[in-house]
Write a protein that holds these residues in place. Structure first.
Motif, PDB file in Angstrom:
ATOM      1  N   VAL A 188       0.838  -1.199   0.000  1.00  0.00           N
ATOM      2  CA  VAL A 188       0.000   0.000   0.000  1.00  0.00           C
ATOM      3  C   VAL A 188       0.873   1.250   0.000  1.00  0.00           C
ATOM      4  O   VAL A 188       0.641   2.192  -0.772  1.00  0.00           O
ATOM      5  CB  VAL A 188      -0.955  -0.010   1.208  1.00  0.00           C
ATOM      6  N   ARG A 189       1.909   1.266   0.848  1.00  0.00           N
ATOM      7  CA  ARG A 189       2.794   2.432   0.900  1.00  0.00           C
ATOM      8  C   ARG A 189       3.505   2.648  -0.438  1.00  0.00           C
ATOM      9  O   ARG A 189       3.653   3.782  -0.903  1.00  0.00           O
ATOM     10  CB  ARG A 189       3.833   2.250   2.016  1.00  0.00           C
ATOM     11  N   GLU A 208      -9.634  -7.112  -1.630  1.00  0.00           N
ATOM     12  CA  GLU A 208     -10.405  -5.888  -1.450  1.00  0.00           C
ATOM     13  C   GLU A 208      -9.567  -4.655  -1.792  1.00  0.00           C
ATOM     14  O   GLU A 208     -10.065  -3.711  -2.428  1.00  0.00           O
ATOM     15  CB  GLU A 208     -10.909  -5.826  -0.004  1.00  0.00           C
ATOM     16  N   TYR A 209      -8.310  -4.685  -1.373  1.00  0.00           N
ATOM     17  CA  TYR A 209      -7.414  -3.570  -1.709  1.00  0.00           C
ATOM     18  C   TYR A 209      -7.196  -3.476  -3.218  1.00  0.00           C
ATOM     19  O   TYR A 209      -7.320  -2.396  -3.816  1.00  0.00           O
ATOM     20  CB  TYR A 209      -6.082  -3.750  -0.972  1.00  0.00           C
ATOM     21  N   SER A 210      -6.866  -4.588  -3.855  1.00  0.00           N
ATOM     22  CA  SER A 210      -6.561  -4.556  -5.285  1.00  0.00           C
ATOM     23  C   SER A 210      -7.774  -4.176  -6.118  1.00  0.00           C
ATOM     24  O   SER A 210      -7.637  -3.553  -7.173  1.00  0.00           O
ATOM     25  CB  SER A 210      -6.026  -5.918  -5.734  1.00  0.00           C
ATOM     26  N   ARG A 214       0.072  11.731   8.219  1.00  0.00           N
ATOM     27  CA  ARG A 214       0.544  10.466   8.803  1.00  0.00           C
ATOM     28  C   ARG A 214      -0.099   9.240   8.153  1.00  0.00           C
ATOM     29  O   ARG A 214       0.361   8.114   8.358  1.00  0.00           O
ATOM     30  CB  ARG A 214       0.252  10.442  10.300  1.00  0.00           C
ATOM     31  N   ALA A 215      -1.146   9.424   7.383  1.00  0.00           N
ATOM     32  CA  ALA A 215      -1.914   8.298   6.839  1.00  0.00           C
ATOM     33  C   ALA A 215      -1.136   7.622   5.717  1.00  0.00           C
ATOM     34  O   ALA A 215      -1.006   8.170   4.623  1.00  0.00           O
ATOM     35  CB  ALA A 215      -3.271   8.779   6.337  1.00  0.00           C
ATOM     36  N   GLU A 216      -0.617   6.427   5.987  1.00  0.00           N
ATOM     37  CA  GLU A 216       0.139   5.672   4.990  1.00  0.00           C
ATOM     38  C   GLU A 216      -0.645   4.500   4.433  1.00  0.00           C
ATOM     39  O   GLU A 216      -0.151   3.796   3.550  1.00  0.00           O
ATOM     40  CB  GLU A 216       1.441   5.151   5.609  1.00  0.00           C
ATOM     41  N   ASP A 217      -1.855   4.275   4.936  1.00  0.00           N
ATOM     42  CA  ASP A 217      -2.647   3.130   4.489  1.00  0.00           C
ATOM     43  C   ASP A 217      -4.079   3.539   4.147  1.00  0.00           C
ATOM     44  O   ASP A 217      -5.009   2.763   4.281  1.00  0.00           O
ATOM     45  CB  ASP A 217      -2.632   2.022   5.547  1.00  0.00           C
ATOM     46  N   GLU A 218      -4.242   4.789   3.740  1.00  0.00           N
ATOM     47  CA  GLU A 218      -5.510   5.283   3.204  1.00  0.00           C
ATOM     48  C   GLU A 218      -5.195   6.080   1.953  1.00  0.00           C
ATOM     49  O   GLU A 218      -4.099   6.632   1.813  1.00  0.00           O
ATOM     50  CB  GLU A 218      -6.224   6.209   4.184  1.00  0.00           C
ATOM     51  N   TYR A 219      -6.165   6.184   1.068  1.00  0.00           N
ATOM     52  CA  TYR A 219      -5.923   6.952  -0.150  1.00  0.00           C
ATOM     53  C   TYR A 219      -7.235   7.255  -0.851  1.00  0.00           C
ATOM     54  O   TYR A 219      -8.259   6.609  -0.626  1.00  0.00           O
ATOM     55  CB  TYR A 219      -5.005   6.175  -1.101  1.00  0.00           C
TER      56      TYR A 219
END
Length: 730
Positions: A441-442, A480-482, A553-558
């Motif tokens: 994700v990052r 779900e992410y992909s 700080r959000a490294e796992d949202e986009y």
């Protein structure tokens, strides 16, 4: 003052709080810009050294390249060692596809392309010597050398940059916002090229297909199970050796029939390759391939060797590099004759039916200290090698496939921004913070912050030795992410498919594959935006909300495109914290309304990913029964439902919005007393409007009553749109 501004002002001011005279080197360049607070500011470059000696002010040339773009250069008659300092101590973003963090302040990074199958750390397949600082400007160091960026480690108040090249060229991009910086940077170096529609449907791959039966299993099961897909990838091995570009008939007895059946099933064919041609091939690790691939030189190796098409060693012989399939020569892409010959080799694959290429193994770690035909220094060429490799392939796609093809690349750098898709290399099939799902994700968000518009990864994780307890949960969360990313590609090092993780995982995979496909119009419009102005499809929150500390700080949202906020579950749990940035938001699943900025702890049952829609959004889709985006060119009806003229527009609660869809239609919602209207202009289509989490009782189309039907959590209406339609409801 806004609380967010009170937090950020000390951070922004810290870089210039000390007396300037005490810190300024004799030779300095100061470039004015407007910072994120809207104030006049400047970026200061000092400490310029060439081969250890200070540069005089007259050695530097500063000029304006365009509005908001300033160039600083210094010349050299040959290779030189350069150093400079940038007075800075704020968070910094970019540097390419990095797996460790978004904010790279207090790290030392190297601009080098490396093959890194294990934990990545600060290494990358796709380095970019470009960064954006929180004060509101971006910097590109125009080099392919292995430059080091010391970002406040040895000097808290400075970024120290060292590299070796034939010139110094620094380009500064003003904002003030990060999107404007990316627009200016990609306008100079290139923007994502739009792939054909079919690339945006799900992809199916394996580490290897042992035979034709395995190929038919993949395409057959996808169609039988109602899972949409448009691309089948044949990874290695598929050829008679590495790399002959001819189908191995001991592996695929009748490749002509096989390729025809792939195409007839609504799939495009993507073939794996590298730039190696083997002088020696290792014993195949795939048990089915033992005895089917010769352990000697590839059949085209000797021809290339005699013609001098490979990189050379110090004595003028072939520079042989060891890679995971053997020892081979690397094509010298600085030699025009070698490029032409190699393209002729790859054309054999195109003639056999290839529609796309998966370009592997181009990293600089394979290049070493090779000699190049044009005399370029290896230290500069190691990272540039992948750029030339990719460009040679892309030129074939444009000429021989007339643009109806896709390049899927693992490595690259500046000069590849205009290529279609980068994928994130070899990641482990786990939730680990070193090389698992969180790092993927990052990496995708860092790629976007570096101007890479379209980025993908191996769904489920490539590195896996066998089934393990709980890996069905990981597969579901990765699915779900992909599904909410530019490209959804299943690829497993041990050839696991969606059907290998149990019935629950298969059902969730099917549902999210259909969601991914149904969002094609929305995702393609986001790709158009990437091609138009450099905004990536996956957008880190800091890109739009740099003054929001939680967003930074959000490294796992986009954001996926402009209107969807995605918060992947990257642990085995069923809850996660979500930061909603400023604005009004609607929960995609429940319709619950939220106003940001807000921090939530949300439930995330196994079949749900936290997903939010901007209030008032018109979300364009296609029906979920579409199974392929490959156009049907045969006689009669297509064997599976393909893209047709049906379009779906979901309207979410909130203030009136408008939309320009991927085909140029314009939709505008407006209020008229106690009624609401939708004006639709543009290309004809069979249209379904869905009011999600709303239940109007009446509607008219161009003044005539229109039937409404209840549909799950809302109401829908279907009609035939010509060139102009007006829908009113109350």
């Amino acid at each position: 003052m806004n609380p967010a501004l009170r937090l950020i002002v000390p951070l922004l001011l810290s870089a210039w709080s000390a007396p300037l005279a005490a810190r300024q080197a004799p030779t300095a360049v100061r470039i004015a810009f407007t910072n994120l607070l809207g104030r006049a500011d400047h970026a200061e470059f000092t400490g310029f050294l060439k081969d250890g000696r200070p540069l005089a002010q007259g050695d530097l040339t500063v000029r304006q390249l365009g509005e908001g773009i300033t160039e600083v250069t210094a010349a050299s008659p040959g290779l030189a060692s350069w150093e400079f300092r940038l007075t800075e101590s704020t968070p910094v973003y970019g540097f390419g596809e990095r797996f460790d963090a978004l904010d790279q302040y207090h790290r030392i990074l190297v601009n080098a392309s490396s093959d890194i199958p294990g934990p990545k750390g600060s290494a990358t397949y796709v380095p970019m010597p470009f960064f954006m600082v929180l004060r509101g400007y971006g910097v590109w160091l125009d080099t392919y050398s292995e430059a080091s960026f010391d970002l406040g480690v040895t000097d808290h108040d400075a970024f120290v940059v060292r590299f070796r090249d034939t010139r110094l060229r620094i380009v500064l991009f003003e904002g003030p916002g990060f999107p404007r910086i990316l627009e200016r940077f990609t306008g100079l170096v290139g923007r994502a090229q739009l792939p054909p529609y079919w690339a945006f449907a799900p992809w199916k791959s394996r580490n290897w297909h042992p035979d034709t039966t395995a190929v038919y299993e993949d395409i057959g099961r996808y169609r039988q199970l109602g899972i949409p897909a448009s691309v089948l990838v044949l990874d290695s091995p598929w050829a008679t050796n590495y790399n002959t570009y001819e189908f191995n008939r001991q592996q695929f007895a009748d490749p002509e029939t096989m390729v025809r059946r792939i195409h007839e099933a609504g799939f495009k064919l993507c073939l794996w390759l590298t730039a190696f041609i083997n002088e020696e091939t290792f014993r195949p690790p795939e048990p089915e391939m033992v005895g089917k691939i010769p352990l000697t030189a590839a059949s085209n190796y000797e021809e290339a060797r005699q013609a001098g098409y490979f990189l050379k060693n110090d004595s003028g012989g072939v520079y042989l590099s060891t890679w995971w399939k053997g020892r081979g020569g690397l094509i010298d892409f600085t030699n025009p004759a070698a490029v032409d010959w190699w393209k002729g080799q790859v054309r054999k694959a195109i003639a056999a039916g290839a529609d796309a290429f998966k370009a592997d193994g181009g990293e600089g770690s394979f290049v070493g200290d090779a000699r190049f035909a044009d005399g370029s220094d290896a230290a500069v060429m190691r990272t540039r090698y992948s750029v030339l490799y990719n460009r040679a392939l892309e030129s074939l796609i444009q000429t021989d496939l007339k643009g109806d093809g896709v390049l899927f690349s693992r490595s690259g750098s500046v000069g590849n921004h205009d290529l279609p898709i980068i994928w994130g290399g070899d990641n482990e099939s786990n939730f680990g913070q070193e090389n698992g799902l969180p790092t993927v994700v990052r990496a995708g968000l860092n790629a976007g912050l570096s101007g890479i518009g379209l980025w993908a990864n191996d769904l489920g994780g490539y590195i896996k030795e066998g089934r393990t307890p709980g890996d069905d949960v990981l597969f579901i969360r990765w699915t779900e992410y992909s599904a909410l990313s530019p490209i959804m590609e299943v690829h497993s090092g041990i050839n696991l498919g969606p059907w290998d993780y149990g019935p629950q995982a298969l059902e969730i995979f099917r549902r999210f594959s259909r969601l991914h496909m149904s969002l094609f119009p929305y995702r393609y419009a986001a790709a158009q935006e990437a091609a138009r102005d450099g905004l990536p499809m996956m957008r880190a929150l800091v890109l739009f909300h740099p003054l929001d500390a939680a967003a930074r700080r959000a490294e796992d949202e986009y954001y996926l495109g402009p209107d969807l906020l995605v918060a992947p579950v990257i642990t085995p749990g069923t809850q996660r914290a979500v930061h909603l940035p400023e604005g009004d938001w609607v929960d995609y699943w429940s319709g619950e309304r939220h106003t940001g900025p807000a921090d939530l702890v949300v439930d995330a049952p196994l079949d749900r990913i936290p997903l939010y829609v901007k209030a008032g959004t018109i979300l364009p889709k296609i029906p979920e029964d579409v199974m392929t985006l490959v156009p049907w060119t045969g006689a009669g009806s297509p064997p599976v439902p393909t893209l047709d003229d049906r379009r779906v527009y979901e309207i979410y609660p909130g203030a009136a919005r408008s939309l320009d869809d991927f085909e140029g239609r314009h939709l505008a919602v407006g209020a008229e007393g106690g009624r609401t209207s939708l004006t639709l202009t543009g290309a004809a289509a069979r249209v379904t409007v869905v009011w999600r989490f709303q239940r109007p009782a009446h509607a008219t189309l161009d003044g005539r009553p229109l039937a409404l039907e209840r549909r799950g959590d809302g109401v829908a209406a279907t009609f035939v749109h010509g060139a102009d339609s007006r829908l009113v409801w109350w």
